[in-house]
Design a protein around this motif. Sequence first.
Motif, PDB file in Angstrom:
ATOM      1  N   ASP A 185       0.756  -1.201  -0.022  1.00  0.00           N
ATOM      2  CA  ASP A 185      -0.099  -0.050  -0.131  1.00  0.00           C
ATOM      3  C   ASP A 185       0.807   1.119   0.173  1.00  0.00           C
ATOM      4  OD1 ASP A 185      -1.971  -1.899   0.099  1.00  0.00           O
ATOM      5  OD2 ASP A 185      -2.796  -1.259   2.236  1.00  0.00           O
ATOM      6  N   VAL A 186       0.412   2.376  -0.591  1.00  0.00           N
ATOM      7  CA  VAL A 186       1.165   3.521  -0.626  1.00  0.00           C
ATOM      8  C   VAL A 186       0.925   4.321   0.694  1.00  0.00           C
ATOM      9  CG1 VAL A 186       1.115   3.751  -3.229  1.00  0.00           C
ATOM     10  CG2 VAL A 186      -0.758   4.770  -2.046  1.00  0.00           C
ATOM     11  N   GLU A 187       2.091   5.079   0.779  1.00  0.00           N
ATOM     12  CA  GLU A 187       1.906   5.915   2.319  1.00  0.00           C
ATOM     13  C   GLU A 187       1.358   7.218   2.053  1.00  0.00           C
ATOM     14  OE1 GLU A 187       5.172   5.309   5.589  1.00  0.00           O
ATOM     15  OE2 GLU A 187       5.454   7.255   4.709  1.00  0.00           O
ATOM     16  N   VAL A 188       0.218   7.457   2.709  1.00  0.00           N
ATOM     17  CA  VAL A 188      -0.315   9.017   2.379  1.00  0.00           C
ATOM     18  C   VAL A 188       0.182   9.834   3.737  1.00  0.00           C
ATOM     19  CG1 VAL A 188      -2.583  10.175   2.610  1.00  0.00           C
ATOM     20  CG2 VAL A 188      -2.439   7.943   1.226  1.00  0.00           C
ATOM     21  N   LEU A 189       0.349   9.377   4.935  1.00  0.00           N
ATOM     22  CA  LEU A 189       0.808  10.105   5.965  1.00  0.00           C
ATOM     23  C   LEU A 189       1.702   9.134   6.846  1.00  0.00           C
ATOM     24  CD1 LEU A 189       0.933  12.595   7.868  1.00  0.00           C
ATOM     25  CD2 LEU A 189      -1.216  11.717   8.690  1.00  0.00           C
ATOM     26  N   GLU A 211       2.445  -3.821   7.084  1.00  0.00           N
ATOM     27  CA  GLU A 211       1.158  -4.429   6.690  1.00  0.00           C
ATOM     28  C   GLU A 211       1.348  -5.214   5.522  1.00  0.00           C
ATOM     29  OE1 GLU A 211      -2.061  -4.294   4.411  1.00  0.00           O
ATOM     30  OE2 GLU A 211      -0.448  -3.033   3.599  1.00  0.00           O
ATOM     31  N   LEU A 212       0.622  -6.192   5.415  1.00  0.00           N
ATOM     32  CA  LEU A 212       0.604  -7.387   4.196  1.00  0.00           C
ATOM     33  C   LEU A 212      -0.862  -7.682   3.703  1.00  0.00           C
ATOM     34  CD1 LEU A 212       2.964  -9.904   6.337  1.00  0.00           C
ATOM     35  CD2 LEU A 212       3.813  -8.255   4.519  1.00  0.00           C
ATOM     36  N   CYS A 272      -0.843 -17.937   6.061  1.00  0.00           N
ATOM     37  CA  CYS A 272       0.129 -17.570   6.738  1.00  0.00           C
ATOM     38  C   CYS A 272       1.425 -16.842   6.162  1.00  0.00           C
ATOM     39  CB  CYS A 272       0.617 -18.578   7.868  1.00  0.00           C
ATOM     40  SG  CYS A 272       1.172 -19.967   6.900  1.00  0.00           S
ATOM     41  N   TYR A 273       2.210 -16.031   6.977  1.00  0.00           N
ATOM     42  CA  TYR A 273       3.364 -15.458   6.314  1.00  0.00           C
ATOM     43  C   TYR A 273       4.376 -15.898   7.369  1.00  0.00           C
ATOM     44  CZ  TYR A 273       0.128 -12.910   3.140  1.00  0.00           C
ATOM     45  OH  TYR A 273      -0.646 -12.697   1.920  1.00  0.00           O
ATOM     46  N   PHE A 274       5.689 -15.409   6.946  1.00  0.00           N
ATOM     47  CA  PHE A 274       6.845 -15.169   7.791  1.00  0.00           C
ATOM     48  C   PHE A 274       7.598 -13.862   7.345  1.00  0.00           C
ATOM     49  CE2 PHE A 274       9.572 -17.217   4.730  1.00  0.00           C
ATOM     50  CZ  PHE A 274      10.530 -16.671   4.668  1.00  0.00           C
ATOM     51  N   TRP A 290     -12.153  -7.471   8.668  1.00  0.00           N
ATOM     52  CA  TRP A 290     -12.226  -7.801   7.221  1.00  0.00           C
ATOM     53  C   TRP A 290     -10.644  -8.427   6.853  1.00  0.00           C
ATOM     54  CZ3 TRP A 290     -11.639  -6.142   1.889  1.00  0.00           C
ATOM     55  CH2 TRP A 290     -12.669  -6.896   1.031  1.00  0.00           C
ATOM     56  N   LYS A 291     -10.382  -9.310   7.259  1.00  0.00           N
ATOM     57  CA  LYS A 291      -9.052 -10.344   6.799  1.00  0.00           C
ATOM     58  C   LYS A 291      -7.903  -9.237   7.013  1.00  0.00           C
ATOM     59  CE  LYS A 291     -12.545 -12.379   4.384  1.00  0.00           C
ATOM     60  NZ  LYS A 291     -13.309 -12.503   2.835  1.00  0.00           N
ATOM     61  N   TRP A 292      -7.545  -8.142   7.702  1.00  0.00           N
ATOM     62  CA  TRP A 292      -6.336  -7.472   7.749  1.00  0.00           C
ATOM     63  C   TRP A 292      -5.143  -8.523   7.970  1.00  0.00           C
ATOM     64  CZ3 TRP A 292      -2.850  -6.174  11.559  1.00  0.00           C
ATOM     65  CH2 TRP A 292      -1.812  -5.466  11.348  1.00  0.00           C
ATOM     66  N   THR A 293      -4.081  -8.191   7.185  1.00  0.00           N
ATOM     67  CA  THR A 293      -2.831  -9.062   7.604  1.00  0.00           C
ATOM     68  C   THR A 293      -1.674  -8.169   8.202  1.00  0.00           C
ATOM     69  OG1 THR A 293      -3.722 -10.424   5.764  1.00  0.00           O
ATOM     70  CG2 THR A 293      -1.466 -10.955   6.700  1.00  0.00           C
ATOM     71  N   GLY A 294      -1.038  -8.474   9.166  1.00  0.00           N
ATOM     72  CA  GLY A 294       0.136  -7.569   9.495  1.00  0.00           C
ATOM     73  C   GLY A 294       0.385  -7.870  11.113  1.00  0.00           C
ATOM     74  N   PHE A 295       1.422  -7.151  11.426  1.00  0.00           N
ATOM     75  CA  PHE A 295       1.872  -7.056  12.791  1.00  0.00           C
ATOM     76  C   PHE A 295       2.492  -5.835  13.137  1.00  0.00           C
ATOM     77  CE2 PHE A 295       5.534  -8.967  10.376  1.00  0.00           C
ATOM     78  CZ  PHE A 295       6.553  -8.424  11.195  1.00  0.00           C
TER      79      PHE A 295
END
Length: 652
Positions: A363-367, A532-533, A556-558, A630-635
């Motif tokens: 995702d692009v960073e707006v702020l 953010e994934l 899952c991710y690593f 809604w299925k957000w992925t990250g940590f």
Amino acid sequence: METIKSIHLRLAFLIGLSLLAVLSGAALAQNPVAPEHSFELARRLYVDDLAFPRDYRAGKYTAYGNPTLGGQKTVVELSGPGVLTRLWTTQMHDSDLVKLFIYVDGSAEPVLAGPSRELAAAAQGLSSPAAPWGGFLDGKSVSLYLPIPFSKSLRIDAQYEQDLLDGPYWQVDYKKCPVSAPIAWKQVNGSDGIRIVPAGETEAPTAVQKRTMKTVAREVRASAWPADILIDGPAVIRAIHINSNYLNQLLLRIAFDAPGGYGDPNRRMDHVDFQVDAPLKYLVSDFKTAPLELSGTTASLYFPMPVRRQALLQLQVIMEEQSFHEGVAATVTVEYEPDPAGLDRMYYFHAQANTAVGDGYEDVEVLSARGKGHFVGVNLFDTSHDHGGGDNIFFDAGTPTAGQLHGICGEDYFHHAYMRTGVSAPYVHCPTHSARTRQHIELPIPFEDSFTFDWGVFKGVMPKAVAFWYQKELTSKETKDLTYTVSGPFRLEQFGSLAPGKALPDSVYIRKTDKTFARKLWSQRAQNGFVELCHAYRQYANTIPPSPGDLEFDCCYFAETRIWAARAAETMFLVGCDDRIQVYLNGKLLGENPGRQEPDPYRQFTLSGKLNAGENRVRVVLANTTNFNWKWTGFSLCLQNDLGEGQMMYMY
């Protein structure tokens, strides 16, 4: 599985822009218009004190409906105390198939109950000092802006008896804070339909604060060299009006409270830090909300802007729009309140323009802000097809107040659905899909240490944005973030195979395509501690439209990073998660957490470990399920120890 909403939008995109234009035109014709006085009411209720700090916690629940038909079922239940500030949901049919029930503090009787479209229509007719505009019905979705306080709990139920074709989708915004009244509204059911009226003290009009105001009006000719206007403090700027036939060629910059002021004509302008810095064509654009308004050839900003010593306003021609030698005529009018009460507690106003190029999977960073403040809105332009993504908000990864708020698709953030546009309201305006604004004036989002706003777009898309926020500090603290090597998504049952020392799966699985792809590794920088994934699966597929808007889940991710330490040091790992997570340090399991079991708060915990002198490897293994957002992925992950400057370095 691809949802009907995804298929609907995929077909709309493939049929062509001409059909979308027809649909948008029809939506515009059906959309209601907020009453003129609602904008002024919103300025009194929400905008006037926007510069003061917030002491609550903002929350958000997002979900894709309940596919089981028949019977009344709970959508979400929140623990109190708090206030529901907005409820948005979809409905493709033009008939009342979805019934809503909102319960407060365990009462058996709902505060509001009835078909969602009828409730939205009733809220649409409500404009009072307690709710400047109660909500609206755009034809395919409903928005309610009725603030509903709850002391112990709030429960939202839904009931539908027929196949809805899609959804409903849900977004529920709220804040956790002490409340004084359990119910703010009452519902009247009559032969002419549902009416919603204020209850109790909310019926009394809010007092209009009497202020001593001053006005500075200047006719200027802006060119490549800026036209300056100085405002001496102590003061609060209450409104800025810029009239010109060439608004789209002008850049507005504002700087607050430089040591020594801005009056020296020989000052070095490259040493000035501007808190407001954006072209008017993006800062105000064609919008009409409570804090922003274009009226003919006049662009107006109503954000309060505290000035302790002196403010410098500059109007300058955008270089690519006009030659160095030609000037643009404009009239600038600044309305300000001298020596205001409470100035010492007010935060500085910021508005910064930004542009980026999407790679399709990050995702692009707006702020990205460091410090203490609250986020109040964003203008977005040229984001292309809405299934590129939506809003992702992160704050305070390195503190106990860490939080994460995740929306659904792009048009949903602006309170529309199914590629619709139109309504201009005190909080939101979406004239086209190329120009949209959402002003969080009814629920500014506080942050204690950092704030990040991301937006998902497809590969090659170049969005432009202006973010609006208030911050205690004029300058941000330096950001030092880890960079991770990331891979996934793998099947959820492969979670255990991602531990250090085990052979990684050779392939990933993308649910949308029902295909496997050869595993990739890529580098991804953390943002103020967050990774953010959500759209990481687009490393492999669907990087450009058309693409389903649904996200990967049951996967899952690593993510792995390296840290160099000058000496051994006991270290606290502050970790935040949404789903199950494991953290490894130098090949050994440091700890794990099952993830949050309720909508809020974001699950945060601490782990203790010892960094070795020299290189250290940190691996994070995380799962993703549907959960509450809604299925957000990250940590998130932050380190705290006694290593001094230069004694610990982040590597990749």
